[in-house]
Design an enzyme around this catalytic site. Structure first.
Site, PDB file in Angstrom:
ATOM      1  N   TYR A  48       0.845  -1.200   0.000  1.00 26.84           N
ATOM      2  CA  TYR A  48       0.000   0.000   0.000  1.00 26.84           C
ATOM      3  C   TYR A  48       0.880   1.251   0.000  1.00 26.84           C
ATOM      4  O   TYR A  48       0.657   2.208  -0.751  1.00 26.84           O
ATOM      5  CB  TYR A  48      -0.933   0.015   1.231  1.00 26.84           C
ATOM      6  CG  TYR A  48      -1.484   1.390   1.515  1.00 26.84           C
ATOM      7  CD1 TYR A  48      -2.362   2.008   0.623  1.00 26.84           C
ATOM      8  CD2 TYR A  48      -1.090   2.099   2.654  1.00 26.84           C
ATOM      9  CE1 TYR A  48      -2.836   3.283   0.851  1.00 26.84           C
ATOM     10  CE2 TYR A  48      -1.563   3.378   2.889  1.00 26.84           C
ATOM     11  CZ  TYR A  48      -2.432   3.969   1.985  1.00 26.84           C
ATOM     12  OH  TYR A  48      -2.884   5.245   2.202  1.00 26.84           O
ATOM     13  N   SER A  63      -3.172  14.495   5.725  1.00 28.02           N
ATOM     14  CA  SER A  63      -3.926  13.954   4.594  1.00 28.02           C
ATOM     15  C   SER A  63      -5.428  14.171   4.744  1.00 28.02           C
ATOM     16  O   SER A  63      -5.973  14.149   5.852  1.00 28.02           O
ATOM     17  CB  SER A  63      -3.642  12.459   4.488  1.00 28.02           C
ATOM     18  OG  SER A  63      -4.611  11.825   3.681  1.00 28.02           O
ATOM     19  N   ARG A  78       6.906   8.994   0.532  1.00 27.62           N
ATOM     20  CA  ARG A  78       7.421   7.711   1.008  1.00 27.62           C
ATOM     21  C   ARG A  78       8.698   7.843   1.839  1.00 27.62           C
ATOM     22  O   ARG A  78       8.896   7.087   2.792  1.00 27.62           O
ATOM     23  CB  ARG A  78       7.676   6.789  -0.179  1.00 27.62           C
ATOM     24  CG  ARG A  78       6.389   6.403  -0.935  1.00 27.62           C
ATOM     25  CD  ARG A  78       6.743   5.552  -2.131  1.00 27.62           C
ATOM     26  NE  ARG A  78       5.614   5.206  -2.974  1.00 27.62           N
ATOM     27  CZ  ARG A  78       5.142   5.969  -3.968  1.00 27.62           C
ATOM     28  NH1 ARG A  78       5.691   7.152  -4.214  1.00 27.62           N
ATOM     29  NH2 ARG A  78       4.133   5.555  -4.710  1.00 27.62           N
ATOM     30  N   GLY A  85      -2.502   9.200   3.251  1.00 28.40           N
ATOM     31  CA  GLY A  85      -3.687   8.674   3.915  1.00 28.40           C
ATOM     32  C   GLY A  85      -3.405   7.365   4.647  1.00 28.40           C
ATOM     33  O   GLY A  85      -2.444   6.657   4.358  1.00 28.40           O
ATOM     34  N   THR A 137      -6.294  18.393  -3.290  1.00 28.64           N
ATOM     35  CA  THR A 137      -5.758  17.424  -4.251  1.00 28.64           C
ATOM     36  C   THR A 137      -6.682  17.348  -5.456  1.00 28.64           C
ATOM     37  O   THR A 137      -7.882  17.099  -5.314  1.00 28.64           O
ATOM     38  CB  THR A 137      -5.645  16.038  -3.590  1.00 28.64           C
ATOM     39  OG1 THR A 137      -4.789  16.155  -2.455  1.00 28.64           O
ATOM     40  CG2 THR A 137      -5.071  15.013  -4.544  1.00 28.64           C
ATOM     41  N   HIS A 173       1.338  12.550  -7.722  1.00 26.86           N
ATOM     42  CA  HIS A 173       0.868  11.687  -6.627  1.00 26.86           C
ATOM     43  C   HIS A 173       1.850  10.538  -6.392  1.00 26.86           C
ATOM     44  O   HIS A 173       1.479   9.436  -5.997  1.00 26.86           O
ATOM     45  CB  HIS A 173      -0.523  11.130  -6.980  1.00 26.86           C
ATOM     46  CG  HIS A 173      -1.475  11.055  -5.826  1.00 26.86           C
ATOM     47  ND1 HIS A 173      -2.473  11.965  -5.617  1.00 26.86           N
ATOM     48  CD2 HIS A 173      -1.589  10.170  -4.805  1.00 26.86           C
ATOM     49  CE1 HIS A 173      -3.169  11.637  -4.542  1.00 26.86           C
ATOM     50  NE2 HIS A 173      -2.646  10.543  -4.022  1.00 26.86           N
ATOM     51  N   TYR A 221      -9.498  16.436   0.074  1.00 26.41           N
ATOM     52  CA  TYR A 221     -10.003  15.782  -1.140  1.00 26.41           C
ATOM     53  C   TYR A 221     -11.442  16.249  -1.295  1.00 26.41           C
ATOM     54  O   TYR A 221     -12.267  15.994  -0.408  1.00 26.41           O
ATOM     55  CB  TYR A 221     -10.025  14.260  -0.954  1.00 26.41           C
ATOM     56  CG  TYR A 221      -8.749  13.534  -1.283  1.00 26.41           C
ATOM     57  CD1 TYR A 221      -8.270  13.480  -2.584  1.00 26.41           C
ATOM     58  CD2 TYR A 221      -8.041  12.845  -0.291  1.00 26.41           C
ATOM     59  CE1 TYR A 221      -7.113  12.779  -2.889  1.00 26.41           C
ATOM     60  CE2 TYR A 221      -6.889  12.145  -0.591  1.00 26.41           C
ATOM     61  CZ  TYR A 221      -6.428  12.120  -1.900  1.00 26.41           C
ATOM     62  OH  TYR A 221      -5.289  11.423  -2.191  1.00 26.41           O
TER      63      TYR A 221
HETATM   64  C1  LIG Z   1       0.801   5.834   1.270  1.00 23.26           C
HETATM   65  C2  LIG Z   1       0.508   7.112   0.534  1.00 23.26           C
HETATM   66  C3  LIG Z   1      -0.692   7.767   0.755  1.00 23.26           C
HETATM   67  C4  LIG Z   1      -0.955   8.970   0.093  1.00 23.26           C
HETATM   68  N1  LIG Z   1      -2.103   9.659   0.393  1.00 23.26           N
HETATM   69  C5  LIG Z   1      -2.305  10.882  -0.153  1.00 23.26           C
HETATM   70  C6  LIG Z   1      -3.390  11.692   0.261  1.00 23.26           C
HETATM   71  O1  LIG Z   1      -4.159  11.334   1.146  1.00 23.26           O
HETATM   72  N2  LIG Z   1      -3.549  12.909  -0.351  1.00 23.26           N
HETATM   73  C7  LIG Z   1      -2.711  13.336  -1.333  1.00 23.26           C
HETATM   74  O2  LIG Z   1      -2.912  14.428  -1.883  1.00 23.26           O
HETATM   75  N3  LIG Z   1      -1.641  12.612  -1.706  1.00 23.26           N
HETATM   76  C8  LIG Z   1      -1.412  11.411  -1.140  1.00 23.26           C
HETATM   77  N4  LIG Z   1      -0.301  10.697  -1.472  1.00 23.26           N
HETATM   78  C9  LIG Z   1       0.669  11.285  -2.405  1.00 23.26           C
HETATM   79  C10 LIG Z   1       1.726  12.092  -1.628  1.00 23.26           C
HETATM   80  O3  LIG Z   1       1.175  13.221  -1.011  1.00 23.26           O
HETATM   81  C11 LIG Z   1       2.850  12.574  -2.552  1.00 23.26           C
HETATM   82  O4  LIG Z   1       2.293  13.252  -3.647  1.00 23.26           O
HETATM   83  C12 LIG Z   1       3.711  11.438  -3.054  1.00 23.26           C
HETATM   84  O5  LIG Z   1       3.914  10.466  -2.068  1.00 23.26           O
HETATM   85  C13 LIG Z   1       5.057  12.008  -3.483  1.00 23.26           C
HETATM   86  O6  LIG Z   1       5.866  11.022  -4.030  1.00 23.26           O
HETATM   87  P1  LIG Z   1       7.026  10.271  -3.208  1.00 23.26           P
HETATM   88  O7  LIG Z   1       6.321   9.268  -2.355  1.00 23.26           O
HETATM   89  O8  LIG Z   1       7.826   9.661  -4.288  1.00 23.26           O
HETATM   90  O9  LIG Z   1       7.742  11.310  -2.385  1.00 23.26           O
HETATM   91  C14 LIG Z   1      -0.023   9.491  -0.834  1.00 23.26           C
HETATM   92  C15 LIG Z   1       1.187   8.814  -1.042  1.00 23.26           C
HETATM   93  C16 LIG Z   1       1.461   7.651  -0.366  1.00 23.26           C
HETATM   94  C17 LIG Z   1       2.790   6.991  -0.591  1.00 23.26           C
END
Ligand SMILES: Cc1cc2nc3c(=O)[nH]c(=O)nc-3n(C[C@H](O)[C@H](O)[C@H](O)COP(=O)(O)O)c2cc1C
Length: 403
Positions: A29, A111, A334, A84, A159, A279, A133
Site C-alpha cells: 500500500y 492527509s 514515502r 492517507g 488534491t 501523486h 479531497y
Molecule cells: C501511502 C501514501 C498515501 C498517500 N495519500 C495521499 C493523500 O491522502 N492525499 C494526497 O494528496 N496525496 C497522497 N499521497 C501522495 C503524496 O502526497 C505525494 O504526492 C507522493 O507520495 C510524493 O511522491 P514520493 O512518495 O515519491 O515522495 C499518498 C502517497 C502515499 C505513498
C-alpha cells in the site's frame, strides 16, 4: 535482524527496514504505484538524470537551507506531504510525522484521508497544513473547512489529481481491499511481521477521525473507509476552485498540477500556490515525470504564485535539483513514511536528518551555500543564458568573485 536507526545511512536503508517491519499488504500500500509502476520509477529516474554544475573556491563556511513560503520561514526547503491511512503503517502515524516536522521547522500536510483529526494535529504541531479531497457533500466540505480555520490551519492543500480511483495492481494482488478484511493468506504473511501484528492487535484498525463526525453514529473503523469512499472522488470542475477560494480565507494550494495551462487557471482563480506532483506515480502510470513538468509550470506562473514540487525525492540532492528548476519548496511522501514504518518517531526523524544532511553536502559541494539561491545556473544542462524566467538570483560572476 533489527538494524539500529542510526545505522540507516540513506532513505533506501530506511525503506528496507519498512519492508521488514510491515506485512506485505501494508508495505505494498505504501510503496505501490498505478498499473506497471512505470511512473514510480520514471519520477526517480528523471530527477536523477539532472546533474549539477559545481563551482569551487566559494565561501561555503555558513550554509543555510531556510526558505520563506506564505510568510513563514522553514528550516529546510522540504516538508512532509499528505499520506492517507498512515495509522496502518504505524499506530499514531499522522501525529508522529506532524510532531517530527514541527520539531524540525518543516511543514507537515495532514492527509484528507488521515486517521488523526485536524484538531489533534493542529494542537500537536501548530503550523501544519491540511489536505482536502473534494467531497460530494457540501455540508461536509463546509464543516471540514470551518474546523480547519477554527484550529488555526493557515494553508489548505486541495488534491486535484484523483478524478478516479487508480488501478493499483500491486495492492489488488496483495489484498489491500476496501473495506479492509484480511484474507487467510494475508494473515499468514502478516504473522511473519510480529511487531506490526502485536501493534495491530493492541490498537485495531485505525479510525478515520476527521470524517467520523459525518458518518452515522457508531460506524465501525472498517465501514468508515467505505463511507469516505462514497464521498471521494467527485466530478467537480474548476467551479470548485472558485467556490473554495470564496470560502477559504487562508492560503489555497492545488496539489497534482502538471500542465502549465492548469497552473494558469489556478492563478486566475486566485489560488496561492500549486504543488507540481503526479501523486508519487500512484494515479496515472503514463504521467509525465513530475520533475519534467516543473520548468513549464514555473515559467507560466512562478512569478505569480508559489510553485512547489513532490514525487520521487529520495536524496537531498533531488531537492537541490527541484529547487534549481524553480520549485520554492518540496514535499516527500514515502521517504518519511519508510522511516516512520521502520522506527516510528525516531525513523521519521532519521529520514529528515538524512535528507537534510545530503542537501547540506550538496549545497557545499556545488558552491551554493544558500538553498534559496539555487537556480537554473546550478544545473549543468542549463546555462544562465537560457535560464527560465524565475526568481533566480544569479550566482556571483567570476569578476565579482575575484574583486
Ligand atoms: C501511502 C501514501 C498515501 C498517500 N495519500 C495521499 C493523500 O491522502 N492525499 C494526497 O494528496 N496525496 C497522497 N499521497 C501522495 C503524496 O502526497 C505525494 O504526492 C507522493 O507520495 C510524493 O511522491 P514520493 O512518495 O515519491 O515522495 C499518498 C502517497 C502515499 C505513498
Amino acid at each position: 535482524m533489527t538494524v539500529r536507526v542510526e545505522k540507516c545511512l540513506s532513505i533506501r536503508d530506511l525503506q528496507q527496514q519498512a519492508r521488514r517491519y510491515l506485512p506485505r499488504v501494508i508495505y505494498d500500500y505504501l510503496e505501490g504505484g498505478a498499473d506497471d509502476e512505470a511512473c514510480l520509477s520514471r519520477n526517480e529516474d528523471r530527477i536523477r538524470a539532472h546533474t549539477l554544475r559545481p563551482r569551487y573556491l566559494v565561501d561555503i563556511g555558513t550554509r543555510s537551507q531556510e526558505v520563506a513560503v506564505f510568510g513563514r520561514t522553514y528550516a529546510s526547503p522540504f516538508g512532509i506531504g499528505p499520506m492517507g491511512m498512515l495509522g496502518m503503517v504505524r499506530h499514531g502515524g499522522d501525529l508522529m510525522l506532524a510532531e517530527v516536522a514541527h520539531r524540525n521547522g518543516l511543514p507537515f500536510v495532514l492527509s484528507g484521508a488521515s486517521n488523526a483529526s485536524t484538531e489533534a494535529v493542529a494542537a500537536k504541531a501548530p503550523g501544519s497544513w491540511l489536505n482536502y479531497y473534494p467531497c460530494k457533500s457540501d455540508e461536509i466540505e463546509r464543516d471540514l473547512l470551518k474546523r480547519a480555520a477554527d484550529s488555526g490551519i493557515e494553508t489548505l492543500v486541495v488534491t486535484v489529481d484523483v478524478p478516479l480511483h487508480a488501478k493499483r495492481e500491486r495492492n489488488m494482488r496483495s489484498g489491500w481491499v476496501r473495506p479492509y478484511k484480511p484474507t487467510p493468506a494475508v494473515i499468514a504473511e502478516s504473522l511473519r511481521h510480529p511487531a506490526w501484528v502485536a501493534s495491530y492487535l493492541r490498537h485495531g484498525l485505525p479510525v478515520m477521525e476527521n470524517i467520523r463526525p459525518y458518518a452515522p453514529r457508531g460506524t465501525s473503523a472498517r465501514d468508515l473507509t467505505s463511507f469516505y469512499a462514497s464521498q471521494v472522488p467527485t466530478r467537480h470542475q474548476w467551479g470548485l476552485v472558485g467556490r473554495l477560494r470564496e470560502q477559504w480565507k487562508g492560503n489555497l494550494v492545488l496539489k497534482g498540477i502538471l500542465a502549465p495551462e492548469d497552473a494558469e487557471a489556478a492563478a486566475a482563480a486566485g489560488v496561492d500556490g500549486v504543488i507540481v506532483s503526479n501523486h508519487g506515480g500512484r494515479q496515472l502510470d503514463r504521467s509525465v515525470a513530475a520533475i519534467d513538468a516543473l520548468p513549464e509550470v514555473v515559467a507560466a506562473v512562478g512569478h505569480r504564485m508559489v510553485v512547489m514540487f513532490d514525487s520521487g525525492i529520495r536524496r537531498g540532492s533531488d531537492i537541490a535539483v527541484a529547487l534549481s528548476l524553480g520549485a520554492r519548496l518540496c514535499f516527500v511522501g514515502r521517504a518519511a513514511a519508510y522511516g516512520l514504518a521502520g522506527y516510528g518517531l525516531a525513523g521519521a526523524q532519521r529520514a529528515i536528518e538524512i535528507l537534510r544532511g545530503e542537501l547540506d553536502l550538496t549545497l557545499g559541494q556545488i558552491g551554493c551555500p544558500r538553498a534559496a539561491e539555487l537556480g537554473p545556473n546550478c544545473l549543468w544542462e542549463r546555462r544562465a543564458s537560457d535560464a527560465v524566467p524565475v526568481r533566480v538570483p544569479a550566482r556571483r560572476s567570476a569578476a565579482e568573485l575575484v574583486s
